[in-house]
Structure formats: C-alpha cells, structure tokens
Design a protein around this motif. Structure first.
Motif, PDB file in Angstrom:
ATOM      1  N   ARG B 111       0.828  -1.214   0.000  1.00 29.89           N
ATOM      2  CA  ARG B 111       0.000   0.000   0.000  1.00 29.89           C
ATOM      3  C   ARG B 111       0.862   1.264   0.000  1.00 29.89           C
ATOM      4  NH1 ARG B 111      -5.272  -2.001   1.515  1.00 29.89           N
ATOM      5  NH2 ARG B 111      -5.026  -3.812   2.871  1.00 29.89           N
ATOM      6  N   GLY B 112       0.711   2.036  -1.040  1.00 27.97           N
ATOM      7  CA  GLY B 112       1.473   3.270  -1.155  1.00 27.97           C
ATOM      8  C   GLY B 112       1.175   4.254  -0.032  1.00 27.97           C
ATOM      9  N   ASN B 113      -0.088   4.291   0.431  1.00 27.73           N
ATOM     10  CA  ASN B 113      -0.443   5.254   1.474  1.00 27.73           C
ATOM     11  C   ASN B 113       0.206   4.909   2.813  1.00 27.73           C
ATOM     12  OD1 ASN B 113      -2.232   2.982   1.510  1.00 27.73           O
ATOM     13  ND2 ASN B 113      -3.532   4.059   2.954  1.00 27.73           N
ATOM     14  N   LEU B 114       0.627   3.647   2.973  1.00 27.78           N
ATOM     15  CA  LEU B 114       1.383   3.290   4.174  1.00 27.78           C
ATOM     16  C   LEU B 114       2.884   3.463   3.916  1.00 27.78           C
ATOM     17  CD1 LEU B 114      -0.465   0.041   5.373  1.00 27.78           C
ATOM     18  CD2 LEU B 114      -0.789   2.391   6.160  1.00 27.78           C
ATOM     19  N   PHE B 115       3.321   3.141   2.708  1.00 23.26           N
ATOM     20  CA  PHE B 115       4.752   3.211   2.385  1.00 23.26           C
ATOM     21  C   PHE B 115       5.286   4.635   2.511  1.00 23.26           C
ATOM     22  CE2 PHE B 115       8.722   1.906   0.806  1.00 23.26           C
ATOM     23  CZ  PHE B 115       9.136   2.751  -0.214  1.00 23.26           C
ATOM     24  N   LEU B 116       4.472   5.624   2.152  1.00 23.02           N
ATOM     25  CA  LEU B 116       5.037   6.968   2.122  1.00 23.02           C
ATOM     26  C   LEU B 116       5.364   7.511   3.506  1.00 23.02           C
ATOM     27  CD1 LEU B 116       2.989   9.648   2.674  1.00 23.02           C
ATOM     28  CD2 LEU B 116       1.883   8.725   0.700  1.00 23.02           C
ATOM     29  N   TYR B 117       4.909   6.831   4.570  1.00 18.65           N
ATOM     30  CA  TYR B 117       5.287   7.248   5.924  1.00 18.65           C
ATOM     31  C   TYR B 117       6.490   6.490   6.460  1.00 18.65           C
ATOM     32  CZ  TYR B 117       1.082   9.976   5.829  1.00 18.65           C
ATOM     33  OH  TYR B 117       0.129  10.888   5.473  1.00 18.65           O
ATOM     34  N   THR B 118       7.108   5.667   5.614  1.00 12.34           N
ATOM     35  CA  THR B 118       8.268   4.895   6.070  1.00 12.34           C
ATOM     36  C   THR B 118       9.575   5.641   5.860  1.00 12.34           C
ATOM     37  OG1 THR B 118       8.480   3.704   3.972  1.00 12.34           O
ATOM     38  CG2 THR B 118       7.073   2.709   5.677  1.00 12.34           C
ATOM     39  N   LEU B 119       9.520   6.948   5.826  1.00 12.05           N
ATOM     40  CA  LEU B 119      10.729   7.768   5.847  1.00 12.05           C
ATOM     41  C   LEU B 119      10.674   8.631   7.101  1.00 12.05           C
ATOM     42  CD1 LEU B 119      10.804   9.007   2.141  1.00 12.05           C
ATOM     43  CD2 LEU B 119      12.405   7.411   3.199  1.00 12.05           C
ATOM     44  N   PRO B 120      11.798   8.775   7.817  1.00 12.71           N
ATOM     45  CA  PRO B 120      11.763   9.618   9.023  1.00 12.71           C
ATOM     46  C   PRO B 120      11.424  11.070   8.730  1.00 12.71           C
ATOM     47  CG  PRO B 120      13.921   8.545   8.743  1.00 12.71           C
ATOM     48  CD  PRO B 120      13.096   8.141   7.592  1.00 12.71           C
ATOM     49  N   SER B 121      11.626  11.500   7.489  1.00 12.11           N
ATOM     50  CA  SER B 121      11.327  12.884   7.118  1.00 12.11           C
ATOM     51  C   SER B 121       9.884  13.087   6.676  1.00 12.11           C
ATOM     52  CB  SER B 121      12.271  13.330   5.990  1.00 12.11           C
ATOM     53  OG  SER B 121      12.244  12.407   4.920  1.00 12.11           O
ATOM     54  N   SER B 122       9.106  12.011   6.547  1.00 10.01           N
ATOM     55  CA  SER B 122       7.731  12.148   6.038  1.00 10.01           C
ATOM     56  C   SER B 122       6.835  13.031   6.899  1.00 10.01           C
ATOM     57  CB  SER B 122       7.093  10.776   5.842  1.00 10.01           C
ATOM     58  OG  SER B 122       7.669  10.120   4.724  1.00 10.01           O
ATOM     59  N   PRO B 123       6.870  12.901   8.238  1.00 15.38           N
ATOM     60  CA  PRO B 123       6.043  13.819   9.047  1.00 15.38           C
ATOM     61  C   PRO B 123       6.373  15.281   8.782  1.00 15.38           C
ATOM     62  CG  PRO B 123       6.778  11.970  10.376  1.00 15.38           C
ATOM     63  CD  PRO B 123       7.519  11.883   9.071  1.00 15.38           C
ATOM     64  N   LEU B 124       7.651  15.553   8.559  1.00 10.93           N
ATOM     65  CA  LEU B 124       8.056  16.925   8.258  1.00 10.93           C
ATOM     66  C   LEU B 124       7.482  17.358   6.906  1.00 10.93           C
ATOM     67  CD1 LEU B 124      11.815  16.569   9.293  1.00 10.93           C
ATOM     68  CD2 LEU B 124       9.946  17.470  10.679  1.00 10.93           C
ATOM     69  N   GLY B 125       7.470  16.437   5.946  1.00 11.98           N
ATOM     70  CA  GLY B 125       6.910  16.734   4.632  1.00 11.98           C
ATOM     71  C   GLY B 125       5.437  17.092   4.715  1.00 11.98           C
ATOM     72  N   GLU B 126       4.696  16.362   5.549  1.00 10.93           N
ATOM     73  CA  GLU B 126       3.267  16.675   5.732  1.00 10.93           C
ATOM     74  C   GLU B 126       3.091  18.067   6.329  1.00 10.93           C
ATOM     75  OE1 GLU B 126       0.745  15.216   4.627  1.00 10.93           O
ATOM     76  OE2 GLU B 126       1.018  13.042   4.567  1.00 10.93           O
ATOM     77  N   ALA B 127       3.920  18.382   7.313  1.00 12.72           N
ATOM     78  CA  ALA B 127       3.835  19.706   7.939  1.00 12.72           C
ATOM     79  C   ALA B 127       4.188  20.802   6.942  1.00 12.72           C
ATOM     80  CB  ALA B 127       4.757  19.768   9.158  1.00 12.72           C
ATOM     81  N   ALA B 128       5.206  20.551   6.126  1.00 17.13           N
ATOM     82  CA  ALA B 128       5.625  21.556   5.148  1.00 17.13           C
ATOM     83  C   ALA B 128       4.485  21.897   4.191  1.00 17.13           C
ATOM     84  CB  ALA B 128       6.840  21.050   4.361  1.00 17.13           C
ATOM     85  N   ILE B 129       3.727  20.880   3.785  1.00 16.57           N
ATOM     86  CA  ILE B 129       2.618  21.105   2.851  1.00 16.57           C
ATOM     87  C   ILE B 129       1.543  21.961   3.505  1.00 16.57           C
ATOM     88  CG2 ILE B 129       0.736  19.981   1.584  1.00 16.57           C
ATOM     89  CD1 ILE B 129       2.642  17.539   1.287  1.00 16.57           C
ATOM     90  N   HIS B 130       1.130  21.583   4.709  1.00 14.34           N
ATOM     91  CA  HIS B 130       0.009  22.300   5.335  1.00 14.34           C
ATOM     92  C   HIS B 130       0.379  23.728   5.713  1.00 14.34           C
ATOM     93  CE1 HIS B 130      -3.703  22.949   7.503  1.00 14.34           C
ATOM     94  NE2 HIS B 130      -2.993  23.421   8.515  1.00 14.34           N
ATOM     95  N   PHE B 131       1.602  23.905   6.225  1.00  8.95           N
ATOM     96  CA  PHE B 131       1.983  25.216   6.736  1.00  8.95           C
ATOM     97  C   PHE B 131       2.727  26.070   5.703  1.00  8.95           C
ATOM     98  CE2 PHE B 131       0.481  24.400  10.902  1.00  8.95           C
ATOM     99  CZ  PHE B 131       0.765  23.086  11.202  1.00  8.95           C
TER     100      PHE B 131
END
Lengths: 382, 225
Positions: B111-131
């Motif tokens: 599942r791609g939607n689970l795979f994309l969180y398997t990077l330690p930087s992914s939470p930061l990427g989500e924050a960068a998009i929203h903010f």
C-alpha cells in the motif's frame, strides 16, 4: 537571501578523499568507466520474488548476502572501508545519510514473526557505521528522502564553515530490499525494464543500491596535512516543494529555490555553472520538473546528465555517488552520457546527450537531488 | 538565534504555548484526535485523519509553535522557513505497520499510502505542505544528544540558509516544536552564545524540561543567544 554566504578562504570546504561501491563494483573508477561506456547495471533481481511488482529489475551489488547476519548496507560499507587505506582521520565527525538503513534486519524479524526489535535501530546502525569507518565520533544521521546524501554534505560543509569542526566524514548507503521495492511498486514509480532519464518515452525509475563515503575538510586543515583535493564544496541550497508527498511541484518552484540559493551561496551566477548532474530518475514528473527548473534558472542550455539509468536510483546514497562522479567529471573535464536515454524529451533536447561530452575546462558544477516529501537539494562543486 | 515560539503537546495530558504561557488539557485519545478537527489549525488540515501517528504529533507541535510565535500561515503562501526534526526511533512504527500489512496481504499487495510514511522525514513533509514551509527540510538524529545537535543545525541554517527554522522533537506520546529566528548580529563563524545555550540543553532529555529552559532564559530578559 542577501549576505548569507560567509566569505573567506579559510572557511572553504574541500573534498579530499572519497570512494564508492556500486552495482558496477568497487570504486569510482569502475562506476566512471561503466558510465562512459554507456552500460547499465540494471538486471533481474534474484534476491526476492518480484512477480507481484511492476518490474523484476534493479541494480544490485554482487556478492551480498540477503537476510544474513549483517545488513546489506553494513556488508557494503565493510567492503568499502576495508579499502580505505588509512586516509580517514580518527577525529573526523561522522554524518551518515540513508533512507532505510538496515531495513533488511527488520524485514527478517517480521518475516519470522518476531516482535522483539533488539539488535535493530538507528542508534545501532550509527554505531556499526562508526565502527567500520574507524572513527571515534559516534555520529549523526541525516535523512531527507532521496536528497539525504546531498543534505548530509551540505550539513557537513556548514559545520566546517561554522567552525564546529575541521573534518567531516559523510557516509551514505541504501539497499534494494523487498520492503523498498514493494513500496516503490505500490506507488507505480518503476519502469518495467530500466530507467530512461529525460527520454521522451520514459516511464519510471529503476532502483539501485550503493554505499559511498566522502571526506570533507577545511581548506586550512587540508593544506596543513598536504591532502590531495578532489574539489571544493562552494555552496549548497535546500528547499521543500510544500506541495505533495510524492509528486514534485508542477511549477518547479522548490527546486528553483534550492538551485538559486546554492548558486548564490557559492558566490556565483547561473551563467558560471558549467554542467549539471541531475537527479534524473526517469519518472515522468521528476524529469519534467527538473528540466523546467533548469530552463528557468539557467536560461541557456548546458550539459545535463543523470547516472540513474546506469546504476539505478540508489535513494539515500544517490547524492553522494553523484557528487563523487561530478568531482571526477571536473577532473576529467568531460561529462558522462545519460545511460538509458535514446530519444530526448523535447524539453531536454539541447541539454542531455547519449554521448559523453568534453568540457571547455574546469568549470563549476551543480548536483541536484529531490525526494518524497518535496525535498530538494543542490550542491555546487568546483 | 532567538527562540520566538514553542509549542508542546502530550497526547495524555494536553498542549501548551510555552512562551505565551497558555494551553489546554486533553481528556483522552479521542480528544487528541479531535484536535485536528477544531481549533489547533488555522484552517482545516486536508486528509488529517490519514496521517500516521508521528505526522499528527509533528503537525500539532508545529501549529502550536507558530501560534506561540504569533506567526500566521497558509499553504498557498509559501515561505522560506526551514523545518528539521528528530526522534529516537525514526520511522520504525510506520515501517512495522507497512511491512506487516504487506505480509498480511500475502506479499502480493503493498500500500502506497502506508509506504510513504516509512521515511523519518515524512512527518516533516506533511507539515511543510500544510503550513507552506518551503525552506530546507531534513530529519536528523545523533548518537549522543539529538535535540541539542538539532538546535546546532538550526543555528547553522539561520547563519547560512533560512531566516527562520522550526525544529521539532517527538516521541510516541509527545512533541515539542521550537521556532528560531536569527538575531542578525553575527558576522563571524560560531556564535558562542548559541553554543552556551545548546550546551545547557545538551544535558536534558525531557522535552518539557527543554522547553521550559527556553522559558527561563526569556524570563531573564535575555534573548536566547
């Protein structure tokens, strides 16, 4: 950003040694030769069953044992540092760059139904890297998706310029595992056969694995120790697209910002850049985004190449491999062909080539990388 | 460098705007999840429910830090603010989730939607998009003192690359985000004042303790330099 560059020769950062292990074998020379001969190391994966995935191919390093005692990356690093010939000082600060590190150890545990993750983790990974590299420093990890290695080089250079240290060892590694391969396949990112960066008919990337190290020093220390200098890290720039987790910005705004910052930090103008080592994954969107950014920043065409058609996309290692190859290109005054390219996309026609090209002399180069989460990094070398 | 905002959240107890000395409590896990739907973000966070646990934690902390700093934000108005982060385990939880799901599917469906969180930087990427954070972004972790080393990274980024840095540390239950800006006074290399501050932090491991160290410094009337 005005005035962001600290000027001063003493604060210069130079690369004094480095080496790589790639699917072409041990050494920058082996990789360079493979590139110049237009060969690809992408072939059928024997390591795990690929029947459920988009592709059955990747570029892997020969002779590694999958799910053995040591992880794939530690096997690669052990082989790499065994040949390092005592050039790495014990007091070098260590920065390790990776996206998934020893993920095959976690795979092995989960496949066996284990819930105890002792023996696995980032801290242990750093310990092992420090041990094989032979440095006293316990190390730090930098991870920025597929820009990890470039970000690590940028971080190391910044530490030297800030006077925190005069020597940094950047080590990068990533491996082709079922974990990673299945993931990229789930995102429909893989070319069925082999990546064709900037090709009009490109349809995806090929994964690869590699390990590499690069020793950075202050100019002062390098001079004092009589080190041979491979090149100077003139500047760097990082940014985030802030747009989408997997798809690059359609406006290329993020990469344009990273390129602009990098060139400014190097004290140069865009016209000074002699060639570009692109991220060039072979996906429709990445290559389109990059070429758009290059056209905006550089206006006039100059040599662009990608190594990913030859050795695959080595993920967290990519930036370091590409920096080492760019340093070799500076020395040879020629750039390699883009392996896998057959018919350039219209946007890339005057920029990329299926053949190697001579350079007019030693000219500044820029290495670009991008990654999931919208990360972008650019490093200027001379 | 100057610390101009600190956001802290603990999923079991509540959230705080540290420098503003305000906050709220959380009664249970449902309340923690509900924060994403009301109040903590200036505008609705698209697909927030789909984020993994680490990404939610990081995004909450960033929102609180920006609020504490009095900084407005909008996804469409991108700014050259750096975002760096650290934690102890990288993306281990998401790695296990992804691969176990893949194994449960007979190693045929990933599942791609689970795979994309398997990077330690992914939470930061989500924050960068929203903010709308367009500056440098990376995850960092050290063998000895991850938070202090992250602050050193922030100091160097301010010196060379970005006018502001958001630095986030998180674990399974809590997160703290620190907003830093350059004070514009330095012309040389290492800012010794930054080193003194970072040295004071280096001995601490508790996120709330670290956050409150900055509060004490600010109360002395000195900027955090």
């Amino acid at each position: 950003m005005e005035g962001r560059r600290i000027q001063g020769d003493a604060l210069g950062v130079v690369a004094v040694a480095g080496e790589m292990l790639t699917p072409f074998g041990y050494g920058t020379q082996a990789c360079w030769r493979g590139l110049m001969e237009g060969r690809t190391a992408v072939s059928k994966i024997e390591r795990f069953d690929t029947s459920a995935f988009q592709s059955e191919n990747a570029a892997t390093v020969e002779g590694l044992k999958y799910h053995g005692t040591d992880s794939l990356v530690i096997q690669m690093l052990s082989r790499l540092f065994a040949e390092a010939d005592a050039v790495i000082p014990r007091d070098a600060l260590l920065i390790a760059a990776t996206t998934k590190g020893e993920i095959d150890l976690l795979e092995k545990k989960l496949l066996a139904g284990q819930r105890d993750f002792n023996g696995y983790g980032q801290g242990l990974f750093l310990q092992r890297v420090a041990s094989v590299a032979g440095v006293k420093d316990k190390g730090m990890l930098v991870s920025a998706a597929c820009s990890s290695a470039s970000a690590a080089v940028a971080r190391g250079a910044a530490m030297i310029r800030a006077g925190r240290t005069d020597c940094v060892l950047v080590v990068a590694c990533d491996s082709v595992t079922e974990f990673v391969f299945s993931g990229f396949s789930s995102l429909m990112a893989l070319d069925r056969v082999s990546a064709r960066p900037f090709d009009a008919d490109r349809s995806g990337l090929s994964l690869g694995e590699a390990a590499a190290w690069l020793l950075l020093m202050s100019k002062d220390r390098a001079l004092h120790e009589g080190r041979n200098v491979l090149g100077e890290v003139l500047g760097s720039g990082m940014s985030d697209d802030a747009n989408h987790m997997t798809g690059p910005s359609r406006s290329s705004e993020g990469l344009i910002l990273a390129l602009t910052k990098a060139i400014s930090s190097a004290g140069l103008s865009a016209a000074d850049i002699g060639f570009i080592s692109a991220h060039g994954t072979g996906t429709l969107y990445n290559d389109e985004m990059e070429m758009r950014a290059f056209r905006v920043v550089f206006e006039n065409a100059r040599p662009v190449y990608s190594v990913k058609g030859a050795i695959g996309h080595t993920m967290g290692t990519a930036g370091l491999i590409e920096i080492l190859i760019a340093l070799r290109a500076l020395k040879e005054k020629q750039v390699p062909p883009t392996v896998g390219l057959q018919r350039p996309d219209a946007d890339a026609e005057e920029w990329v080539s299926t053949a190697g090209r001579e350079l007019p002399g030693r000219v500044p180069a820029i290495v670009t990388n991008a990654g999931f989460g919208g990360v972008n990094a650019a490093v200027v070398l001379y | 460098m100057i610390c101009c905002g600190i956001g802290y959240i603990n999923r079991n107890s509540g959230w705080k705007l540290i420098l503003s000395r305000s906050g709220g409590s959380l009664s249970d896990a449902a309340a923690f999840e509900a924060l994403g739907r009301g109040g903590i973000f200036s505008y609705p966070f698209k697909n927030f429910a789909r984020l993994d646990a680490a990404s939610k934690m990081v995004c909450y902390a960033v929102a609180l830090a920006l609020k504490d700093a009095g900084e407005s934000y909008a996804a469409e108005t991108k700014r050259d603010i750096a975002l760096i982060g650290t934690n102890a385990e990288g993306s281990l939880s998401s790695d296990i989730t992804y691969f176990n799901d893949y194994l449960d599917g007979g190693r045929k469906l990933s599942r791609g939607n689970l795979f994309l969180y398997t990077l330690p930087s992914s939470p930061l990427g989500e924050a960068a998009i929203h903010f709308g954070l367009q500056g440098p972004l990376y995850y960092t972790m050290s063998a000895e003192s991850s938070v202090a080393d992250m602050f050193e990274s922030a100091s160097d980024l301010l010196l060379e690359e970005a006018p502001a840095v958001l630095a986030v540390a998180n674990n399974e239950n809590e997160a703290a985000c620190f907003m830093f800006k350059g004070d514009g006074s330095r012309e040389g290399t290492v800012a010794s004042e930054d080193s003194a501050m970072i040295a004071a932090i280096r001995e601490k491991v508790d996120l709330m303790d670290i956050a409150e160290t900055f509060l004490l410094i600010n109360e002395d009337g000195r900027t955090v330099k």
